[in-house]
Motif scaffolding. Structure first.
Motif, PDB file in Angstrom:
ATOM      1  N   UNK A  50       0.871  -1.168   0.000  1.00 38.34           N
ATOM      2  CA  UNK A  50       0.000   0.000   0.000  1.00 38.34           C
ATOM      3  C   UNK A  50       0.913   1.224   0.000  1.00 38.34           C
ATOM      4  N   UNK A  51       1.056   1.933  -1.136  1.00 40.66           N
ATOM      5  CA  UNK A  51       2.018   3.033  -1.217  1.00 40.66           C
ATOM      6  C   UNK A  51       1.688   4.169  -0.255  1.00 40.66           C
ATOM      7  N   UNK A  52       2.711   4.886   0.208  1.00 38.66           N
ATOM      8  CA  UNK A  52       2.438   6.081   1.026  1.00 38.66           C
ATOM      9  C   UNK A  52       1.818   7.158   0.148  1.00 38.66           C
ATOM     10  N   UNK A  53       0.647   7.625   0.526  1.00 34.10           N
ATOM     11  CA  UNK A  53      -0.079   8.564  -0.319  1.00 34.10           C
ATOM     12  C   UNK A  53       0.299   9.995   0.030  1.00 34.10           C
ATOM     13  N   UNK A  54       0.509  10.808  -0.986  1.00 33.33           N
ATOM     14  CA  UNK A  54       0.904  12.197  -0.753  1.00 33.33           C
ATOM     15  C   UNK A  54      -0.281  13.118  -0.518  1.00 33.33           C
ATOM     16  N   UNK A  55      -1.509  12.618  -0.677  1.00 35.98           N
ATOM     17  CA  UNK A  55      -2.696  13.461  -0.555  1.00 35.98           C
ATOM     18  C   UNK A  55      -2.839  14.011   0.860  1.00 35.98           C
ATOM     19  N   UNK A  56      -3.423  15.204   0.953  1.00 35.83           N
ATOM     20  CA  UNK A  56      -3.612  15.874   2.237  1.00 35.83           C
ATOM     21  C   UNK A  56      -4.393  14.992   3.212  1.00 35.83           C
ATOM     22  N   UNK A  57      -5.427  14.338   2.707  1.00 35.09           N
ATOM     23  CA  UNK A  57      -6.264  13.516   3.565  1.00 35.09           C
ATOM     24  C   UNK A  57      -5.534  12.333   4.176  1.00 35.09           C
ATOM     25  N   UNK A  58      -4.425  11.912   3.565  1.00 37.88           N
ATOM     26  CA  UNK A  58      -3.640  10.811   4.116  1.00 37.88           C
ATOM     27  C   UNK A  58      -2.586  11.288   5.095  1.00 37.88           C
ATOM     28  N   UNK A 114      -2.245  22.246 -13.514  1.00 36.43           N
ATOM     29  CA  UNK A 114      -1.456  21.427 -12.591  1.00 36.43           C
ATOM     30  C   UNK A 114      -1.079  20.121 -13.289  1.00 36.43           C
ATOM     31  N   UNK A 115       0.202  19.944 -13.611  1.00 36.61           N
ATOM     32  CA  UNK A 115       0.657  18.746 -14.329  1.00 36.61           C
ATOM     33  C   UNK A 115       1.241  17.683 -13.401  1.00 36.61           C
ATOM     34  N   UNK A 116       1.353  17.974 -12.109  1.00 38.03           N
ATOM     35  CA  UNK A 116       1.806  16.977 -11.144  1.00 38.03           C
ATOM     36  C   UNK A 116       0.592  16.150 -10.736  1.00 38.03           C
ATOM     37  N   UNK A 117       0.504  14.917 -11.229  1.00 40.95           N
ATOM     38  CA  UNK A 117      -0.728  14.155 -10.993  1.00 40.95           C
ATOM     39  C   UNK A 117      -0.858  13.699  -9.539  1.00 40.95           C
ATOM     40  N   UNK A 118       0.178  13.897  -8.735  1.00 46.80           N
ATOM     41  CA  UNK A 118       0.008  13.669  -7.291  1.00 46.80           C
ATOM     42  C   UNK A 118      -0.990  14.652  -6.696  1.00 46.80           C
ATOM     43  N   UNK A 176       5.114   8.355   6.988  1.00 49.50           N
ATOM     44  CA  UNK A 176       5.056   7.318   5.952  1.00 49.50           C
ATOM     45  C   UNK A 176       6.438   6.731   5.678  1.00 49.50           C
ATOM     46  N   UNK A 177       6.469   5.497   5.167  1.00 45.44           N
ATOM     47  CA  UNK A 177       7.726   4.835   4.871  1.00 45.44           C
ATOM     48  C   UNK A 177       8.375   5.445   3.634  1.00 45.44           C
ATOM     49  N   UNK A 178       9.695   5.507   3.651  1.00 41.07           N
ATOM     50  CA  UNK A 178      10.432   5.918   2.454  1.00 41.07           C
ATOM     51  C   UNK A 178      10.528   4.732   1.495  1.00 41.07           C
ATOM     52  N   UNK A 179      10.857   5.022   0.247  1.00 41.93           N
ATOM     53  CA  UNK A 179      10.996   3.934  -0.721  1.00 41.93           C
ATOM     54  C   UNK A 179      12.123   2.994  -0.307  1.00 41.93           C
TER      55      UNK A 179
END
Length: 509
Positions: free
Chosen positions: A7-15, A393-397, A50-53
């Protein structure tokens, strides 16, 4: 096979902002059948930290898997992180096969497999049965071309896609792999031990901007009695206090939903339920709303999306302002909290439109509000309508509904965010709302409202500071179509319809 789920670490504000984390239902849903088939599974939930890669790769290396499966519920904004993890996995051990699943890769499989060789296979649509067959084929070294619902790179390096898989007819045939998580680590609603579950999948309505409707292909529901029994088991065995329903529209069938409410009441467990539904279903069920509350329902997110009739018609929402207002009134009458979603950017709003929307929100008088920005998905009919609008906004994150991604003709980004943030404050801090937060007659609801207000305040300041210091919008960006590619709403349904007809699929019951 030895399989690691990530489960990847999500960059979204809600996470990142809340202290609470919910378990990754999609991965756990795939895990159950794989465990039952004899595979050795483990889960790396990188949201914690969150965990780093680098930390993720160390954990993977320690497990020594044959297969890595990556998926995330916020799959568009999580894609760059998923790709980075996949590429790191391949660098660490090229022999590990990487499988990728979720809504975004289901539709963007061509681009996903073309942009990097790190992903070996994409699972398209529901993953339970497809992953069982895929894992079995990989373990036995059988060809993949007979497995429906995947896209992959063959021995010559060419990208191939098999025919779509069929949507699951009997959801009870696949169990959730709860044993992969420590329930004590997951919470929601202010520290309550919580899980995410689905009573149903899909939605029978025709909203043309929804990125989930076509993914699930058709509305289906679980056995009401078995679902209630599983919730009760999680309460008794794992101490689960709250269920967050991930359904798009769990109340579509009054008959099935009433059966679930009655089954939950019969189980007699003090579990709270939150989720999303439609205002017209609430009005339809005015005579049984007391059962909603008795069964444990404490909050509904009402996807109202907008307060303008013309906009509601444009997006084929199928709702009406009078229905929205009545649903909120009915919920309050039964001590059920209402959260109204309000989306800006469907059309080229002016200041006068935002002012009118604000006044309408005040007249709705919701307990909570969630202001969002329109975020078109290429596989939805709305994408075709918006195809010529410019992307800023071109950063799809940042394509997570909490960031403006499309240019507005009459409002620059600074004016738009200022209006949205002021409207949020005015709605949440109006005297009526403050009185409810402080003096609501239900102690549990007071706790819930205060927790949400605290989280909302933290998110509000984070969004403002991010906008001021960490975002750079394009002044003349590409069109939506040039950025994502041609519309693919002709592929909106990701799977074939279930073979077996189920009476409960009729939402008009």
């Amino acid at each position: 096979m030895k399989i690691v789920l990530i489960n990847p670490p999500h960059t979204a504000i809600g996470s990142r902002i809340p202290d609470d984390h919910l378990p990754p239902l999609g991965l756990l849903s795939v895990a159950g059948p794989l465990i039952d088939d004899g595979h050795d599974l483990s889960l790396i939930d990188a949201e914690f930290g969150p965990m780093t890669i680098a930390e993720i790769i160390d954990r993977i290396t320690a497990n020594g898997p044959d297969l890595v499966l990556i998926g995330h519920s916020g799959s568009t904004s999580a894609h760059p992180t998923a790709r980075a993890i996949a590429e790191a996995v391949k660098r660490s051990d090229p022999a590990i096969r990487v499988v990728y699943g979720g809504v975004f890769p289901t539709y963007h499989w061509r681009e996903v497999l073309a942009e990097t060789e790190a992903f070996d296979i994409v699972v398209r649509g529901e993953g339970e049965e497809t992953m069982r067959r895929l894992a079995g084929a990989l373990a036995a070294n059988r060809p993949l071309d007979a497995i429906a619902g995947i896209a992959y790179r063959d021995g010559r390096g060419e990208v191939r896609a098999t025919q779509p898989a069929q949507a699951i007819a009997d959801l009870a045939a696949y169990r959730i792999g709860w044993e992969l998580i420590d329930h004590a680590s997951y919470s929601y609603w202010g520290g309550k031990r919580a899980v995410v579950m689905q009573f149903s999948r899909g939605c029978p309505h025709l909203c043309n901007y929804c990125g989930q409707r076509g993914f699930w292909t058709r509305w289906r529901h679980r056995s009401p009695e078995l679902f209630a029994r599983e919730i009760a088991r999680l309460y008794h065995e794992q101490g689960v206090e709250l269920i967050n329903l991930a359904d798009e529209n769990p109340t579509s069938s009054r008959k099935a939903w009433l059966a679930f409410l009655e089954a939950m009441i019969a189980e007699n467990v003090p579990v709270q339920i939150v989720g999303s539904t439609r205002a017209d279903d609430i009005v339809r069920d005015a005579d049984i709303l007391h059962l909603y509350r008795k069964a444990g329902v404490v909050r509904w997110l009402l996807g109202m999306e907008n307060t303008d009739e013309a906009t509601l018609a444009l997006i084929k929402k199928g709702g009406a302002k009078t229905t929205d207002r009545e649903a909120i009134r009915l919920l309050r009458q039964h001590d059920i909290l209402s959260m109204a979603t309000w989306v800006v950017g469907f059309e080229e709003e002016k200041l006068s439109d935002l002012w009118r929307g604000f006044r309408q929100l005040l007249s709705y008088d919701p307990d909570q509000i969630q202001a969002l920005y329109v975020t078109p998905h290429r596989w939805t009919p709305f994408f075709r309508i918006a195809r010529d609008r410019q992307v800023i906004e071109t950063d799809i994150r940042k394509w997570d509904y909490k960031h403006q991604v499309l240019k507005m003709r009459y409002l620059n980004p600074f004016v738009l965010i200022a209006c949205v943030k002021l409207i949020e404050v005015a709605v949440q801090a109006r005297p009526k709302a403050l009185v409810r937060i402080l003096f609501h007659r239900d102690r549990e609801q007071r706790h819930s409202m205060r927790w949400y207000t605290q989280m909302g305040r933290r998110v509000w300041f984070h969004e403002v500071l991010e906008f001021l210091f960490r975002r750079r919008h394009l002044k003349n960006g590409p069109t939506l179509e040039n950025f994502w590619g041609a519309p693919q709403d002709d592929e909106e349904e990701s799977m074939l319809r279930p073979q077996r007809h189920i009476k409960s699929l009729d939402a008009a019951e």
